[in-house]
Scaffold this motif. Structure first.
Motif, PDB file in Angstrom:
ATOM      1  N   GLU A  45       0.863  -1.087   0.015  1.00  0.00           N
ATOM      2  CA  GLU A  45      -0.111  -0.027  -0.018  1.00  0.00           C
ATOM      3  C   GLU A  45       0.981   1.229  -0.136  1.00  0.00           C
ATOM      4  OE1 GLU A  45      -0.593  -2.754   1.712  1.00  0.00           O
ATOM      5  OE2 GLU A  45      -2.314  -3.470   1.697  1.00  0.00           O
ATOM      6  N   ILE A  46       1.834   1.237   0.867  1.00  0.00           N
ATOM      7  CA  ILE A  46       2.688   2.380   0.700  1.00  0.00           C
ATOM      8  C   ILE A  46       3.531   2.455  -0.378  1.00  0.00           C
ATOM      9  CG2 ILE A  46       4.949   3.292   1.812  1.00  0.00           C
ATOM     10  CD1 ILE A  46       3.714   1.935   4.414  1.00  0.00           C
ATOM     11  N   THR A  47       3.746   1.566  -1.236  1.00  0.00           N
ATOM     12  CA  THR A  47       4.466   1.646  -2.462  1.00  0.00           C
ATOM     13  C   THR A  47       3.700   2.398  -3.457  1.00  0.00           C
ATOM     14  OG1 THR A  47       5.884  -0.285  -1.879  1.00  0.00           O
ATOM     15  CG2 THR A  47       5.682   0.146  -4.347  1.00  0.00           C
ATOM     16  N   LEU A  48       2.335   1.927  -3.379  1.00  0.00           N
ATOM     17  CA  LEU A  48       1.188   2.486  -4.434  1.00  0.00           C
ATOM     18  C   LEU A  48       1.016   4.059  -4.053  1.00  0.00           C
ATOM     19  CD1 LEU A  48      -1.743  -0.355  -4.351  1.00  0.00           C
ATOM     20  CD2 LEU A  48       0.067   0.336  -6.324  1.00  0.00           C
ATOM     21  N   LEU A  49       1.147   4.297  -2.836  1.00  0.00           N
ATOM     22  CA  LEU A  49       0.918   5.577  -2.413  1.00  0.00           C
ATOM     23  C   LEU A  49       2.117   6.635  -3.039  1.00  0.00           C
ATOM     24  CD1 LEU A  49      -0.960   5.127   0.797  1.00  0.00           C
ATOM     25  CD2 LEU A  49      -1.991   5.843  -1.404  1.00  0.00           C
ATOM     26  N   LYS A  50       3.209   5.939  -2.764  1.00  0.00           N
ATOM     27  CA  LYS A  50       4.787   6.731  -2.887  1.00  0.00           C
ATOM     28  C   LYS A  50       4.511   6.825  -4.758  1.00  0.00           C
ATOM     29  CE  LYS A  50       7.366   5.618   0.714  1.00  0.00           C
ATOM     30  NZ  LYS A  50       8.623   4.929   1.192  1.00  0.00           N
ATOM     31  N   GLU A  51       4.027   5.952  -5.288  1.00  0.00           N
ATOM     32  CA  GLU A  51       3.747   5.879  -7.116  1.00  0.00           C
ATOM     33  C   GLU A  51       3.033   7.081  -7.046  1.00  0.00           C
ATOM     34  OE1 GLU A  51       2.837   2.254  -8.655  1.00  0.00           O
ATOM     35  OE2 GLU A  51       4.563   1.383  -7.809  1.00  0.00           O
ATOM     36  N   GLN A  52       1.870   7.473  -6.557  1.00  0.00           N
ATOM     37  CA  GLN A  52       1.113   8.576  -6.633  1.00  0.00           C
ATOM     38  C   GLN A  52       1.593   9.707  -6.224  1.00  0.00           C
ATOM     39  OE1 GLN A  52      -0.927   6.938  -8.752  1.00  0.00           O
ATOM     40  NE2 GLN A  52      -2.513   8.473  -7.953  1.00  0.00           N
ATOM     41  N   ILE A  53       2.461   9.904  -5.391  1.00  0.00           N
ATOM     42  CA  ILE A  53       3.287  11.108  -4.898  1.00  0.00           C
ATOM     43  C   ILE A  53       4.198  11.205  -6.250  1.00  0.00           C
ATOM     44  CG2 ILE A  53       4.912  12.193  -3.530  1.00  0.00           C
ATOM     45  CD1 ILE A  53       3.642  10.701  -1.252  1.00  0.00           C
ATOM     46  N   ALA A  54       4.725  10.514  -6.774  1.00  0.00           N
ATOM     47  CA  ALA A  54       5.746  10.659  -7.879  1.00  0.00           C
ATOM     48  C   ALA A  54       4.836  11.121  -8.952  1.00  0.00           C
ATOM     49  CB  ALA A  54       6.559   9.256  -8.223  1.00  0.00           C
ATOM     50  N   ARG A  55       3.835  10.384  -9.466  1.00  0.00           N
ATOM     51  CA  ARG A  55       2.836  11.161 -10.616  1.00  0.00           C
ATOM     52  C   ARG A  55       2.404  12.486 -10.366  1.00  0.00           C
ATOM     53  NH1 ARG A  55       0.501   6.883 -13.474  1.00  0.00           N
ATOM     54  NH2 ARG A  55       0.920   4.870 -12.822  1.00  0.00           N
ATOM     55  N   LEU A  56       2.473  13.152  -9.231  1.00  0.00           N
ATOM     56  CA  LEU A  56       2.323  14.610  -9.075  1.00  0.00           C
ATOM     57  C   LEU A  56       3.573  15.527  -9.844  1.00  0.00           C
ATOM     58  CD1 LEU A  56       1.713  14.603  -5.088  1.00  0.00           C
ATOM     59  CD2 LEU A  56      -0.203  15.146  -7.186  1.00  0.00           C
ATOM     60  N   ASP A  57       4.626  14.869 -10.170  1.00  0.00           N
ATOM     61  CA  ASP A  57       5.637  15.598 -10.791  1.00  0.00           C
ATOM     62  C   ASP A  57       5.706  15.320 -12.268  1.00  0.00           C
ATOM     63  OD1 ASP A  57       6.526  16.676  -8.484  1.00  0.00           O
ATOM     64  OD2 ASP A  57       7.793  15.003  -8.112  1.00  0.00           O
ATOM     65  N   ASP A  58       4.264  14.553 -12.734  1.00  0.00           N
ATOM     66  CA  ASP A  58       4.421  14.499 -14.100  1.00  0.00           C
ATOM     67  C   ASP A  58       4.154  15.606 -15.000  1.00  0.00           C
ATOM     68  OD1 ASP A  58       4.600  11.649 -13.740  1.00  0.00           O
ATOM     69  OD2 ASP A  58       2.486  11.088 -14.170  1.00  0.00           O
ATOM     70  N   LYS A  59       4.884  15.842 -16.223  1.00  0.00           N
ATOM     71  CA  LYS A  59       4.683  16.858 -16.982  1.00  0.00           C
ATOM     72  C   LYS A  59       3.409  16.976 -17.519  1.00  0.00           C
ATOM     73  CE  LYS A  59       9.364  17.496 -18.655  1.00  0.00           C
ATOM     74  NZ  LYS A  59      10.420  17.375 -19.680  1.00  0.00           N
ATOM     75  N   LYS A  60       2.733  15.908 -17.911  1.00  0.00           N
ATOM     76  CA  LYS A  60       1.354  15.872 -18.333  1.00  0.00           C
ATOM     77  C   LYS A  60       0.240  15.606 -16.998  1.00  0.00           C
ATOM     78  CE  LYS A  60       2.414  14.819 -22.920  1.00  0.00           C
ATOM     79  NZ  LYS A  60       2.186  13.847 -24.194  1.00  0.00           N
ATOM     80  N   PHE A  61       0.367  16.172 -16.084  1.00  0.00           N
ATOM     81  CA  PHE A  61      -0.271  16.021 -14.738  1.00  0.00           C
ATOM     82  C   PHE A  61      -1.868  16.188 -14.968  1.00  0.00           C
ATOM     83  CE2 PHE A  61      -2.237  17.627 -10.765  1.00  0.00           C
ATOM     84  CZ  PHE A  61      -2.163  16.242 -10.167  1.00  0.00           C
ATOM     85  N   ASP A  62      -2.653  15.390 -14.669  1.00  0.00           N
ATOM     86  CA  ASP A  62      -4.188  15.538 -14.979  1.00  0.00           C
ATOM     87  C   ASP A  62      -4.735  15.174 -13.699  1.00  0.00           C
ATOM     88  OD1 ASP A  62      -6.962  15.468 -15.217  1.00  0.00           O
ATOM     89  OD2 ASP A  62      -6.762  14.197 -17.133  1.00  0.00           O
ATOM     90  N   LEU A  63      -5.248  16.211 -12.963  1.00  0.00           N
ATOM     91  CA  LEU A  63      -5.486  16.352 -11.270  1.00  0.00           C
ATOM     92  C   LEU A  63      -6.871  15.239 -11.309  1.00  0.00           C
ATOM     93  CD1 LEU A  63      -5.422  17.070  -8.595  1.00  0.00           C
ATOM     94  CD2 LEU A  63      -7.070  19.003  -9.151  1.00  0.00           C
ATOM     95  N   GLU A  64      -7.709  15.261 -12.146  1.00  0.00           N
ATOM     96  CA  GLU A  64      -8.898  14.602 -12.254  1.00  0.00           C
ATOM     97  C   GLU A  64      -8.498  12.729 -12.320  1.00  0.00           C
ATOM     98  OE1 GLU A  64     -12.067  15.184 -10.832  1.00  0.00           O
ATOM     99  OE2 GLU A  64     -10.739  17.330 -10.663  1.00  0.00           O
ATOM    100  N   ALA A  65      -7.852  12.646 -13.283  1.00  0.00           N
ATOM    101  CA  ALA A  65      -7.306  11.254 -13.355  1.00  0.00           C
ATOM    102  C   ALA A  65      -6.290  10.715 -12.037  1.00  0.00           C
ATOM    103  CB  ALA A  65      -6.323  11.153 -14.658  1.00  0.00           C
ATOM    104  N   TRP A  66      -5.284  11.606 -11.663  1.00  0.00           N
ATOM    105  CA  TRP A  66      -4.805  11.373 -10.431  1.00  0.00           C
ATOM    106  C   TRP A  66      -5.554  10.957  -9.170  1.00  0.00           C
ATOM    107  CZ3 TRP A  66      -3.970  13.346  -5.658  1.00  0.00           C
ATOM    108  CH2 TRP A  66      -3.177  12.870  -4.961  1.00  0.00           C
ATOM    109  N   LYS A  67      -6.672  11.948  -9.102  1.00  0.00           N
ATOM    110  CA  LYS A  67      -7.548  11.802  -7.854  1.00  0.00           C
ATOM    111  C   LYS A  67      -8.162  10.468  -7.982  1.00  0.00           C
ATOM    112  CE  LYS A  67     -10.409  15.450  -7.214  1.00  0.00           C
ATOM    113  NZ  LYS A  67     -11.163  16.529  -7.278  1.00  0.00           N
TER     114      LYS A  67
END
Length: 158
Positions: free
Chosen positions: A5-27
């Motif tokens: 679970e922690i690994t999944l959440l850390k991956e989500q934190i890393a996705r916050l830095d994506d150049k093509k960040f989409d807030l709704e998809a991330w949420k």
């Protein structure tokens, strides 16, 4: 512990830095993970759902004027802080559902068993005996079919 679970959440934190960040998809992706970890009705999920950009705000214009947007983006900062807190909670306290499920099963059994049977089960569970499973099975076999059916149906629907 909750390493996966922690690994999944850390991956989500890393996705916050994506150049093509989409807030709704991330949420949506984050909510899927949090629902699995904490259940559907949890305040952490509501916090993620409430993340949004205020396009009418002057502060948004000021945030993106000069410098890296992702470093100053208040939504990304808030999202990271929420997930950091969730990770800290999981590291310190572990998964909440494990305790909740055991308590739920215990409550269901207490509803269907006599006081004597509940005490016998607790004694067996707390003992160091190796034949725990067999002794518990004996107690459950002594129950009427209606009680067993009720216990199983409540476990499946809870």
């Amino acid at each position: 512990m909750a390493e996966k679970e922690i690994t999944l959440l850390k991956e989500q934190i890393a996705r916050l830095d994506d150049k093509k960040f989409d807030l709704e998809a991330w949420k949506n992706r984050t909510i899927i993970f949090l629902e699995r970890i904490f259940g559907k009705e949890n305040s952490k999920i509501k916090m993620i759902q409430n993340l949004h950009y205020d396009y009418s705000s002057w502060s948004l214009r000021d945030t993106f004027a000069g410098g890296s947007a992702k470093d100053k983006d208040p939504v990304r900062i808030q999202a990271k802080e929420i997930l950091d807190a969730v990770i800290s909670e999981l590291e310190s306290l572990g998964l909440p559902q494990q305790k909740h499920e055991k308590l739920k099963i215990k409550e269901l059994l207490e509803d269907e068993l006599t006081g004597k049977q509940v005490k016998e089960l607790e004694t067996i569970l707390n003992s160091g005996e190796q034949e725990k499973e067999e002794k518990i099975q004996e107690i459950l076999e002594s129950l009427e079919k209606e009680n067993l059916a009720s216990i199983i149906s409540k476990l499946l629907t809870s």
